[in-house]
Design a protein around this motif. Structure first.
Motif, mmCIF file in Angstrom:
data_model
loop_
_atom_site.group_PDB
_atom_site.id
_atom_site.type_symbol
_atom_site.label_atom_id
_atom_site.label_comp_id
_atom_site.label_asym_id
_atom_site.label_seq_id
_atom_site.Cartn_x
_atom_site.Cartn_y
_atom_site.Cartn_z
ATOM 1 N N SER A 1 0.803 -1.214 0.000
ATOM 2 C CA SER A 1 0.000 0.000 0.000
ATOM 3 C C SER A 1 0.839 1.268 0.000
ATOM 4 N N HIS A 2 2.139 1.143 0.252
ATOM 5 C CA HIS A 2 3.022 2.301 0.220
ATOM 6 C C HIS A 2 4.445 1.832 0.454
ATOM 7 N N TYR A 3 5.415 2.700 0.153
ATOM 8 C CA TYR A 3 6.813 2.390 0.454
ATOM 9 C C TYR A 3 7.594 3.685 0.580
ATOM 10 N N ALA B 1 0.413 9.592 -0.080
ATOM 11 C CA ALA B 1 1.767 9.144 0.251
ATOM 12 C C ALA B 1 2.263 9.798 1.534
ATOM 13 N N VAL B 2 2.038 11.091 1.650
ATOM 14 C CA VAL B 2 2.460 11.822 2.852
ATOM 15 C C VAL B 2 1.725 11.296 4.081
ATOM 16 N N ASP B 3 0.417 11.121 3.962
ATOM 17 C CA ASP B 3 -0.376 10.652 5.099
ATOM 18 C C ASP B 3 0.073 9.272 5.576
ATOM 19 N N ARG B 4 0.341 8.371 4.653
ATOM 20 C CA ARG B 4 0.737 7.018 5.043
ATOM 21 C C ARG B 4 2.110 7.024 5.701
ATOM 22 N N PHE B 5 3.012 7.881 5.210
ATOM 23 C CA PHE B 5 4.320 7.975 5.858
ATOM 24 C C PHE B 5 4.181 8.574 7.250
#
Length: 383
Positions: free
Chosen positions: A254-256, A289-293
């Motif tokens: 879902s993200h990296y 992307a920012v939110d998941r990080f």
């Protein structure tokens, strides 16, 4: 230029990204080759926008086999190919989030994953990467065989190799027409024409469009947009320390994020269907992307330094398409590499060159588990 004065070569390659450049370099010792590239710079689209991570755990079985078969080239490229190392070791953590143990178990059930990873508990993960929030993770699978790829060095090496072999590279020369003739193909650009008995379609997101132009049925290739952004390393973390962090990939993809030239590259790992185009990032995808990080790390992202998007092009079964089209003599596909075109390029180019020359796959590539029928466009024509 009139058709009677069209240039003649043995092989015409459409596209000068990593696929076209590497195939041209491998064919140059055996035949005369010309490459047509629509853009003024080779590798402008997907090749120049890669996250550049080598991992033999990416993709399906044929992709992994091509990746394994490419490793020796990355470790020891030919003399004169590059002045810098093509790989820099970087561990990868496949991060298991809270409630994701079942996903991790399915991932770890794969033989390649079992062979090339080891399980870390949450405390071990935090010792390796202290910015992560302990309550957000249950552990990780560690791959210590992965590495960063110097994409530009790889691409430029193939272009240099191709030119040294006599390949004529025509930048800023979009294909306008591709016509089947008795003895091969006639390709027209705005300013010149080229005749060749062999055409290699390495046009990336435009590969189906090139086929349509040639009167060849498309393969239902699907470009998928992926977004990435660069952010500062968290406050209080030295750039040198962050440079040695592992790449972190969520176990559910879902993200990296990964270190990148003193910054952090983050991505929501999006796969948004797109027409062939100069892909641009959507603000929503950057925000995701920012939110998941931030959620994973508890670190606030004060600003986004740079953002971009690229198109990853997949065939219907997510395996590259490499081989002659059975419906069009002399029309050879090299397309649908998905997000794996950089790390598979050395082996895929050698495989494609062998097949285009009517030869068997090189022994080392076959021994890695690559099978020509798995790559052939015939698998779609017979459906």
């Amino acid at each position: 230029m009139s058709e009677t004065s069209a240039r003649s070569v043995d092989c015409l390659v459409i596209g000068a990204g990593i696929a076209g450049a590497s195939i041209a370099a491998n064919l140059a010792p055996h035949m005369t080759v010309a490459v047509l590239e629509a853009e003024a710079h080779a590798g402008y689209h997907t090749t120049g926008r890669s996250a550049a991570l080598y991992s033999a755990l990416y993709g399906n079985a044929p992709v992994r086999a091509l990746t394994r078969a490419s490793r020796s080239f990355f470790d020891q490229p030919p003399a004169g190919f590059t002045d810098v190392p093509l790989l820099r070791a970087r561990d990868t953590l496949y991060l298991i989030g809270a409630g994701q143990q079942a996903v991790a178990d399915r991932f770890a059930a794969d033989e390649d994953v079992r062979t090339h990873t080891r399980r870390l508990d949450a405390d071990e993960v935090i010792r390796r990467l202290a910015i992560l929030q302990r309550d957000r993770i249950e552990g990780a699978l560690l791959d210590d065989t992965s590495a960063d790829i110097d994409v530009d060095a790889l691409h430029q090496g193939f272009l240099r190799q191709a030119r040294a072999g006599g390949v004529r590279l025509h930048l800023g020369s979009p294909l306008r027409e591709l016509v089947r003739e008795k003895q091969g193909w006639l390709a027209r650009t705005d300013s010149f024409s080229v005749r060749a008995p062999l055409v290699i379609n390495a046009a990336g997101a435009w590969a189906d469009a090139v086929a349509h132009m040639a009167g060849v049925a498309p393969l239902a290739l699907q470009p998928l947009r992926r977004t990435a952004a660069l952010i500062d390393v968290p406050a209080g973390v030295a750039a040198a320390e962050a440079a040695d962090w592992p790449a972190v990939i969520a176990i559910d993809e879902s993200h990296y994020f990964k270190p990148d030239a003193g910054l952090l590259l983050i991505s929501p790992a999006d796969e948004t269907p797109s027409p062939p185009c100069d892909a641009q990032p959507e603000e929503l995808d950057v925000a995701i992307a920012v939110d998941r990080f931030e959620t994973l790390s508890g670190q606030r992202v004060a600003r986004v330094r740079h953002r971009w998007a690229g198109l990853r092009v997949f065939s219907p079964d997510r395996t590259p398409v490499v081989g002659f089209d059975p419906t069009a003599p002399g029309f050879f596909w090299c397309a649908g590499q998905g997000g794996y075109g950089i790390q598979t390029a050395p082996a895929l180019a050698r495989a494609a060159a062998a097949l285009a020359l009517g030869e068997q796959l090189p022994e080392d590539i076959a021994a890695a588990g690559v099978h020509a029928p798995d790559l052939s466009p015939r698998r779609f024509r017979n459906a």
